[in-house]
Design an enzyme around this catalytic site. Structure first.
Site, mmCIF file in Angstrom:
data_model
loop_
_atom_site.group_PDB
_atom_site.id
_atom_site.type_symbol
_atom_site.label_atom_id
_atom_site.label_comp_id
_atom_site.label_asym_id
_atom_site.label_seq_id
_atom_site.Cartn_x
_atom_site.Cartn_y
_atom_site.Cartn_z
ATOM 1 N N ARG A 114 -19.967 -29.436 24.326
ATOM 2 C CA ARG A 114 -19.297 -28.177 24.008
ATOM 3 C C ARG A 114 -19.495 -27.821 22.520
ATOM 4 N NH1 ARG A 114 -12.794 -27.440 23.102
ATOM 5 N NH2 ARG A 114 -12.852 -25.177 22.871
ATOM 6 N N TYR B 105 -17.716 -29.088 17.324
ATOM 7 C CA TYR B 105 -16.963 -30.247 17.807
ATOM 8 C C TYR B 105 -17.746 -31.565 17.794
ATOM 9 C CZ TYR B 105 -13.797 -26.558 19.362
ATOM 10 O OH TYR B 105 -12.948 -25.477 19.394
ATOM 11 N N ARG C 86 -11.066 -20.791 10.917
ATOM 12 C CA ARG C 86 -11.760 -20.135 12.027
ATOM 13 C C ARG C 86 -11.140 -18.750 12.304
ATOM 14 N NH1 ARG C 86 -12.470 -24.310 16.800
ATOM 15 N NH2 ARG C 86 -13.843 -22.623 17.512
HETATM 16 C C1 DQA Z 1 -9.184 -27.350 18.918
HETATM 17 C C2 DQA Z 1 -9.066 -25.993 18.193
HETATM 18 C C3 DQA Z 1 -8.564 -24.927 19.140
HETATM 19 O O1 DQA Z 1 -8.430 -23.687 18.452
HETATM 20 C C4 DQA Z 1 -9.538 -24.737 20.282
HETATM 21 O O2 DQA Z 1 -9.057 -23.799 21.198
HETATM 22 C C5 DQA Z 1 -9.906 -26.018 20.952
HETATM 23 C C6 DQA Z 1 -10.061 -27.229 20.148
HETATM 24 C C7 DQA Z 1 -9.800 -28.415 18.002
HETATM 25 O O3 DQA Z 1 -9.666 -29.585 18.343
HETATM 26 O O4 DQA Z 1 -10.433 -28.105 16.999
HETATM 27 O O5 DQA Z 1 -10.176 -26.041 22.137
HETATM 28 O O6 DQA Z 1 -7.898 -27.778 19.277
#
Ligand code: DQA
Length: 137
Positions: free
Chosen positions: A17, A22, A104
């Site tokens: 993903r 990430y 973000r």
């Molecule tokens: C998240 C950040 C959130 O805004 C996002 O929707 C995610 C992952 C993170 O781990 O950076 O799914 O929680």
């Protein structure tokens, strides 16, 4: 010591993903390393894409574990119910985000859970889970 890690929607896709945001490691690989680093700690992992299942898991773990690491993912920014659940349980919860949500989109700056948590670790990648766990130690 018993620690629960609870991950919300789409975090089952870590590794593939949006790797630029990430990273490329799967959570399963990361968890294996983490458990190896802390062999004396019971680390239980739960992931769901379903909000109600996350609520059930918080309530299940929330009275008997020593700490909960919660990455509620997108539900962080939408779920009053998750915030209420954290307030209702006795186990302290740390909010974890892999990415730096403050850097973000605007909608990611709102968290319905931060105020109910002991603290937040954000933007430090998967390492954030380890740092949060060390807090409970
Ligand atoms: C998240 C950040 C959130 O805004 C996002 O929707 C995610 C992952 C993170 O781990 O950076 O799914 O929680």
């Amino acid at each position: 010591m018993k620690i629960a890690i609870i991950n919300g929607p789409n975090l089952n896709l870590l590794g593939t993903r949006e790797p630029g945001i990430y990273g490329r490691q799967t959570f399963e690989d990361f968890l294996k390393d983490l458990k190896g680093k802390f062999p004396d700690i019971q680390i239980d992992y739960f992931q769901s894409n379903v909000e109600g299942e996350l609520l059930n898991e918080l309530q299940r773990a929330g009275f008997s574990y020593d700490g909960i690491l919660l990455n509620a993912a997108a539900y962080t920014h939408t779920s009053v119910a998750l915030g209420d659940a954290i307030a209702a349980i006795s186990t302290p919860v740390i909010e974890v985000h892999i990415s730096n949500v403050a850097a973000r989109e605007e909608f990611r700056k709102l968290s319905y859970i931060s105020a109910k948590c002991v603290g937040t670790v954000t933007g430090l990648g998967l390492k954030g889970y380890e740092l949060a766990l060390r807090y409970f130690l």
